[in-house]
Design a protein around this motif. Structure first.
Motif, PDB file in Angstrom:
ATOM      1  N   GLY A 126       0.983  -1.202   0.085  1.00 23.02           N
ATOM      2  CA  GLY A 126       0.096  -0.004   0.129  1.00 23.02           C
ATOM      3  C   GLY A 126       0.780   1.232   0.213  1.00 23.02           C
ATOM      4  N   ALA A 127       0.307   2.547  -0.415  1.00 23.51           N
ATOM      5  CA  ALA A 127       1.218   3.702  -0.579  1.00 23.51           C
ATOM      6  C   ALA A 127       0.125   4.724  -0.392  1.00 23.51           C
ATOM      7  N   GLY A 128      -1.074   4.443   0.718  1.00 22.27           N
ATOM      8  CA  GLY A 128      -1.844   5.614   0.783  1.00 22.27           C
ATOM      9  C   GLY A 128      -1.580   6.298   2.078  1.00 22.27           C
ATOM     10  N   GLY A 129      -2.348   6.909   2.633  1.00 25.78           N
ATOM     11  CA  GLY A 129      -2.144   7.856   3.811  1.00 25.78           C
ATOM     12  C   GLY A 129      -1.350   7.241   4.970  1.00 25.78           C
ATOM     13  N   ALA A 130      -1.776   6.030   5.140  1.00 25.31           N
ATOM     14  CA  ALA A 130      -1.353   5.343   6.161  1.00 25.31           C
ATOM     15  C   ALA A 130       0.088   4.978   5.979  1.00 25.31           C
ATOM     16  N   ASN A 150       2.912  -1.309  -4.266  1.00 29.94           N
ATOM     17  CA  ASN A 150       1.286  -0.749  -4.342  1.00 29.94           C
ATOM     18  C   ASN A 150       0.798  -1.096  -5.431  1.00 29.94           C
ATOM     19  N   ARG A 151      -0.731  -1.245  -5.509  1.00 29.57           N
ATOM     20  CA  ARG A 151      -1.568  -1.609  -6.658  1.00 29.57           C
ATOM     21  C   ARG A 151      -0.986  -0.595  -7.822  1.00 29.57           C
ATOM     22  N   THR A 152      -1.002   0.479  -7.429  1.00 28.21           N
ATOM     23  CA  THR A 152      -0.656   1.700  -8.438  1.00 28.21           C
ATOM     24  C   THR A 152       0.883   1.818  -8.290  1.00 28.21           C
ATOM     25  N   LYS A 155       2.368   5.498  -7.164  1.00 27.36           N
ATOM     26  CA  LYS A 155       2.240   6.191  -5.933  1.00 27.36           C
ATOM     27  C   LYS A 155       3.413   5.510  -4.866  1.00 27.36           C
ATOM     28  N   ALA A 188      -0.630  -2.235   5.079  1.00 29.04           N
ATOM     29  CA  ALA A 188      -1.295  -0.994   5.014  1.00 29.04           C
ATOM     30  C   ALA A 188      -2.090  -0.450   3.936  1.00 29.04           C
ATOM     31  N   THR A 189      -2.764  -1.411   3.158  1.00 29.54           N
ATOM     32  CA  THR A 189      -3.583  -1.312   2.266  1.00 29.54           C
ATOM     33  C   THR A 189      -5.115  -1.300   2.758  1.00 29.54           C
ATOM     34  N   SER A 190      -6.073  -0.522   2.116  1.00 26.93           N
ATOM     35  CA  SER A 190      -7.425  -0.648   2.735  1.00 26.93           C
ATOM     36  C   SER A 190      -8.340  -1.691   2.372  1.00 26.93           C
ATOM     37  N   ALA A 191      -7.442  -2.880   1.654  1.00 31.69           N
ATOM     38  CA  ALA A 191      -8.167  -4.125   1.104  1.00 31.69           C
ATOM     39  C   ALA A 191      -8.813  -4.779   2.134  1.00 31.69           C
ATOM     40  N   LEU A 213      -2.645  -3.508   9.690  1.00 33.03           N
ATOM     41  CA  LEU A 213      -3.056  -2.127  10.218  1.00 33.03           C
ATOM     42  C   LEU A 213      -4.475  -2.495  10.590  1.00 33.03           C
ATOM     43  N   GLY A 236      -3.872  -4.607  13.961  1.00 35.68           N
ATOM     44  CA  GLY A 236      -3.535  -3.126  14.171  1.00 35.68           C
ATOM     45  C   GLY A 236      -4.033  -2.459  15.634  1.00 35.68           C
ATOM     46  N   LEU A 240      -3.144   1.128  17.307  1.00 29.26           N
ATOM     47  CA  LEU A 240      -4.458   2.090  17.652  1.00 29.26           C
ATOM     48  C   LEU A 240      -4.305   2.667  18.979  1.00 29.26           C
TER      49      LEU A 240
HETATM   50  P1  NDP Z   1      -5.712   5.199   1.680  1.00 30.19           P
HETATM   51  O1  NDP Z   1      -7.348   5.162   1.153  1.00 30.19           O
HETATM   52  O2  NDP Z   1      -5.202   6.356   1.745  1.00 30.19           O
HETATM   53  O3  NDP Z   1      -5.126   4.250   0.790  1.00 30.19           O
HETATM   54  C1  NDP Z   1      -5.587   2.809   0.602  1.00 30.19           C
HETATM   55  C2  NDP Z   1      -4.424   2.107  -0.138  1.00 30.19           C
HETATM   56  O4  NDP Z   1      -4.742   0.767  -0.165  1.00 30.19           O
HETATM   57  C3  NDP Z   1      -3.914   2.424  -1.356  1.00 30.19           C
HETATM   58  O5  NDP Z   1      -2.335   1.982  -1.506  1.00 30.19           O
HETATM   59  C4  NDP Z   1      -4.675   1.457  -2.398  1.00 30.19           C
HETATM   60  O6  NDP Z   1      -3.903   1.142  -3.773  1.00 30.19           O
HETATM   61  C5  NDP Z   1      -4.555   0.084  -1.654  1.00 30.19           C
HETATM   62  N1  NDP Z   1      -5.544  -0.673  -1.946  1.00 30.19           N
HETATM   63  C6  NDP Z   1      -7.121  -0.709  -1.611  1.00 30.19           C
HETATM   64  N2  NDP Z   1      -7.845  -1.700  -2.069  1.00 30.19           N
HETATM   65  C7  NDP Z   1      -6.864  -2.562  -2.580  1.00 30.19           C
HETATM   66  C8  NDP Z   1      -6.877  -4.049  -2.974  1.00 30.19           C
HETATM   67  N3  NDP Z   1      -8.165  -4.414  -3.046  1.00 30.19           N
HETATM   68  N4  NDP Z   1      -5.850  -4.624  -3.613  1.00 30.19           N
HETATM   69  C9  NDP Z   1      -4.549  -3.939  -3.285  1.00 30.19           C
HETATM   70  N5  NDP Z   1      -4.341  -2.605  -2.782  1.00 30.19           N
HETATM   71  C10 NDP Z   1      -5.587  -1.916  -2.260  1.00 30.19           C
HETATM   72  O7  NDP Z   1      -6.191   4.277   3.042  1.00 30.19           O
HETATM   73  P2  NDP Z   1      -5.046   4.730   4.348  1.00 30.19           P
HETATM   74  O8  NDP Z   1      -3.827   4.575   3.931  1.00 30.19           O
HETATM   75  O9  NDP Z   1      -5.435   5.842   4.954  1.00 30.19           O
HETATM   76  O10 NDP Z   1      -5.527   3.283   5.518  1.00 30.19           O
HETATM   77  C11 NDP Z   1      -4.912   1.925   4.900  1.00 30.19           C
HETATM   78  C12 NDP Z   1      -5.491   1.122   5.965  1.00 30.19           C
HETATM   79  O11 NDP Z   1      -4.967   1.285   7.240  1.00 30.19           O
HETATM   80  C13 NDP Z   1      -6.943   0.972   6.515  1.00 30.19           C
HETATM   81  O12 NDP Z   1      -7.413  -0.241   6.592  1.00 30.19           O
HETATM   82  C14 NDP Z   1      -7.175   1.691   7.831  1.00 30.19           C
HETATM   83  O13 NDP Z   1      -8.136   1.322   8.515  1.00 30.19           O
HETATM   84  C15 NDP Z   1      -5.701   1.349   8.487  1.00 30.19           C
HETATM   85  N6  NDP Z   1      -5.143   2.369   9.404  1.00 30.19           N
HETATM   86  C16 NDP Z   1      -5.126   1.849  10.776  1.00 30.19           C
HETATM   87  C17 NDP Z   1      -4.570   2.439  11.760  1.00 30.19           C
HETATM   88  C18 NDP Z   1      -4.584   2.039  13.144  1.00 30.19           C
HETATM   89  O14 NDP Z   1      -4.506   2.658  13.931  1.00 30.19           O
HETATM   90  N7  NDP Z   1      -4.572   0.761  13.307  1.00 30.19           N
HETATM   91  C19 NDP Z   1      -4.483   3.918  11.699  1.00 30.19           C
HETATM   92  C20 NDP Z   1      -4.479   4.387  10.172  1.00 30.19           C
HETATM   93  C21 NDP Z   1      -4.918   3.615   9.119  1.00 30.19           C
HETATM   94  P3  NDP Z   1      -4.084   2.367  -4.703  1.00 30.19           P
HETATM   95  O15 NDP Z   1      -3.115   3.444  -4.625  1.00 30.19           O
HETATM   96  O16 NDP Z   1      -3.620   1.427  -5.934  1.00 30.19           O
HETATM   97  O17 NDP Z   1      -5.764   2.633  -4.814  1.00 30.19           O
END
Ligand code: NDP
Length: 267
Positions: A126-130, A150-152, A155, A188-191, A213, A236, A240
């Motif tokens: 994953g390469a999102g906000g987390a 990351n899928r994309t 990023k 750290a994906t939201s999958a 996470l 995770g 938290l």
């Molecule tokens: P974002 O929406 O910012 O990013 C989502 C990421 O997941 C992207 O990299 C996306 O890829 C990838 N993704 C989504 N679906 C899939 C899939 N089916 N297959 C592969 N990759 C996938 O979300 P966050 O980064 O904010 O959050 C990610 C996770 O972390 C969540 O589950 C959140 O609950 C958890 N979290 C837990 C915390 C804790 O305290 N335990 C704190 C913060 C977050 P692409 O770029 O290609 O779309």
């Protein structure tokens, strides 16, 4: 009375008031910590209203972490590199933005799970906000290498560039993951939120510590880790509680004991 809160939308599900009530009890501080449902386009107004009521600070969750980043008048390095704020402290009328998510993950790994990150090979999915939030605290522990898949792919490559000066990182698409063993895999994906497993056909969990996470349920990633002989499988929840503890310390200067709180929540 220390006035605190968590802002989100939705917010009903938040465990933060319960966690901070336990910290307050432990430390003997008088704390009021409430949930505030801010309108999607009304974070600043809600936050200003709470500050005018005498708030000492607050947490910020989805979808307001970027709004909070822009709202703060001063940012910590963690918050700058994370590009997001989950904790605001009001000090001498200055609005300070911090991000404790990554510190929370690292404290869970190092203090609770006794995992030394030094010289370890870490694979982050994953390469999102987390991911952006956890990279700096992880790199500060001197791992051998941090791979971001990351899928994309673009990023992941962007994060590699942004964090180059903090340690050895590389970014690529999920399909480029090799079968080579790694020490730690962090999902750290939201999958998991959608009950899905990231497509990592080439991945190897054998002997690795696998950390999702996500918390609160068994995820497909955790099932995959079990089926592939992971050395340890973790959710995770500890992160938290640790990010909450780090926020609490940022506001009050007092470090709570997280172990009993994690145990209570697990029960
Ligand atoms: P974002 O929406 O910012 O990013 C989502 C990421 O997941 C992207 O990299 C996306 O890829 C990838 N993704 C989504 N679906 C899939 C899939 N089916 N297959 C592969 N990759 C996938 O979300 P966050 O980064 O904010 O959050 C990610 C996770 O972390 C969540 O589950 C959140 O609950 C958890 N979290 C837990 C915390 C804790 O305290 N335990 C704190 C913060 C977050 P692409 O770029 O290609 O779309």
């Amino acid at each position: 009375m220390i006035k605190l809160a968590v802002f989100g939308n939705p917010i009903e599900h938040s465990l933060s008031p319960d966690i901070h009530a336990q910290f307050a009890q432990q430390t003997g501080l008088t704390v009021e910590y409430k949930k505030i449902l801010a309108p999607i386009n009304g974070f600043s107004e809600s936050a200003n209203h709470f500050i005018n009521e005498g708030a000492s600070g607050f947490n910020v969750t989805v979808p307001f972490k970027l709004d909070a980043f822009n709202f703060a008048s001063k940012l910590t390095l963690n918050a700058k590199m994370a590009g997001a704020v989950n904790t605001i402290k009001i000090k001498d009328k200055v609005i300070i933005g911090e991000n404790t998510d990554g510190i929370g993950l690292v404290n869970d790994l190092v203090s609770n799970l006794k995992i030394d990150l030094k010289d370890k090979v870490v694979l982050i999915l994953g390469a999102g906000g987390a991911t952006q939030g956890i990279l700096l605290p992880i790199l500060e522990k001197s791992p051998k290498r941090v791979m971001i898949a990351n899928r994309t792919a673009s990023k992941a490559k962007k994060l590699q560039q942004d964090f180059l000066s903090y340690g050895k990182t590389c970014g690529f698409g999920l399909e480029k993951i090799k079968h080579d063993p790694v020490d730690i895999i962090i999902n750290a994906t939201s999958a998991s939120l959608d009950g899905k497993m990231p497509d990592i056909a080439g991945g190897c969990a054998n002997g690795a510590i696998c950390y999702d996470l996500m918390y609160g349920k068994q995820t497909p990633f955790m099932d995959w880790a079990k089926a592939n002989n992971a050395a340890m499988i973790v959710d995770g929840l500890g992160m938290l509680v640790e990010q909450a503890a780090s926020s609490f310390e940022f506001w009050t200067g007092k470090k709570p004991n997280t172990q009993p709180v994690i145990s209570n929540l697990r029960r």
